[in-house]
Structure formats: C-alpha cells, structure tokens
Motif scaffolding. Structure first.
Motif, PDB file in Angstrom:
ATOM      1  N   GLU A  57       0.824  -1.210   0.000  1.00  0.00           N
ATOM      2  CA  GLU A  57       0.000   0.000   0.000  1.00  0.00           C
ATOM      3  C   GLU A  57       0.856   1.257   0.000  1.00  0.00           C
ATOM      4  N   TRP A  58       2.052   1.181   0.512  1.00  0.00           N
ATOM      5  CA  TRP A  58       2.946   2.334   0.555  1.00  0.00           C
ATOM      6  C   TRP A  58       3.697   2.494  -0.765  1.00  0.00           C
ATOM      7  N   VAL A  59       4.104   1.386  -1.379  1.00  0.00           N
ATOM      8  CA  VAL A  59       4.930   1.437  -2.579  1.00  0.00           C
ATOM      9  C   VAL A  59       4.182   2.028  -3.769  1.00  0.00           C
ATOM     10  N   ARG A  60       2.958   1.605  -3.995  1.00  0.00           N
ATOM     11  CA  ARG A  60       2.222   2.087  -5.167  1.00  0.00           C
ATOM     12  C   ARG A  60       2.063   3.606  -5.165  1.00  0.00           C
ATOM     13  N   PRO A  61       1.595   4.220  -4.086  1.00  0.00           N
ATOM     14  CA  PRO A  61       1.495   5.686  -4.103  1.00  0.00           C
ATOM     15  C   PRO A  61       2.860   6.367  -4.309  1.00  0.00           C
ATOM     16  N   GLN A  62       3.927   5.750  -3.815  1.00  0.00           N
ATOM     17  CA  GLN A  62       5.256   6.319  -4.027  1.00  0.00           C
ATOM     18  C   GLN A  62       5.600   6.318  -5.512  1.00  0.00           C
ATOM     19  N   ARG A  63       5.289   5.225  -6.202  1.00  0.00           N
ATOM     20  CA  ARG A  63       5.551   5.151  -7.649  1.00  0.00           C
ATOM     21  C   ARG A  63       4.694   6.157  -8.406  1.00  0.00           C
ATOM     22  N   VAL A  64       3.430   6.245  -8.051  1.00  0.00           N
ATOM     23  CA  VAL A  64       2.528   7.193  -8.704  1.00  0.00           C
ATOM     24  C   VAL A  64       3.042   8.611  -8.505  1.00  0.00           C
ATOM     25  N   ASN A  65       3.459   8.928  -7.308  1.00  0.00           N
ATOM     26  CA  ASN A  65       3.981  10.261  -7.013  1.00  0.00           C
ATOM     27  C   ASN A  65       5.246  10.542  -7.812  1.00  0.00           C
TER      28      ASN A  65
END
Length: 65
Positions: free
Chosen positions: A18-26
């Motif tokens: 859940e943390w990794v995906r938003p980091q990639r999107v950002n």
C-alpha cells in the motif's frame, strides 16, 4: 567446498504494498510535471494535430452513438 543458494522468501506485507504504489505514482507525477515545465512554450509543448484529434474524439464521445 560446498555452495548453497540463498533464497529470499520474504513476501511483502500489505502495508508495504500500500505504501509502494502511491510512491511510484507520485514519482511518475513529479517526472511529468518536471517535463511539462521544462518544455513549456517550446515546439514539444503542443502537438496541434494531436490536440485536434483529441478534441474531435471528445466531442464525438459526448454525443453518443
């Protein structure tokens, strides 16, 4: 000499996923903003043919079949 292979059997925890995906999107968003700022006002800023095609597509899709 005996050699053994090590295997990483770690499975990501849901919180990590859940943390990794938003980091990639950002990160992708930041790259797009950077690109847009760097090429604003240049020939790469606007593709008139692409803009026209996109506008026509939107007009047709809003009218329906």
């Amino acid at each position: 000499m005996k050699t053994s292979l090590m295997h990483n059997s770690h499975l990501p925890l849901p919180a990590e996923v859940e943390w990794v995906r938003p980091q990639r999107v950002n990160a992708v968003n930041e790259e797009l903003v950077s690109y847009a700022q760097a090429y604003a006002g240049t020939a790469a800023d606007l593709d008139e043919a692409l803009e026209g095609a996109a506008s026509e597509h939107l007009r047709r899709s809003r009218k329906g079949p």
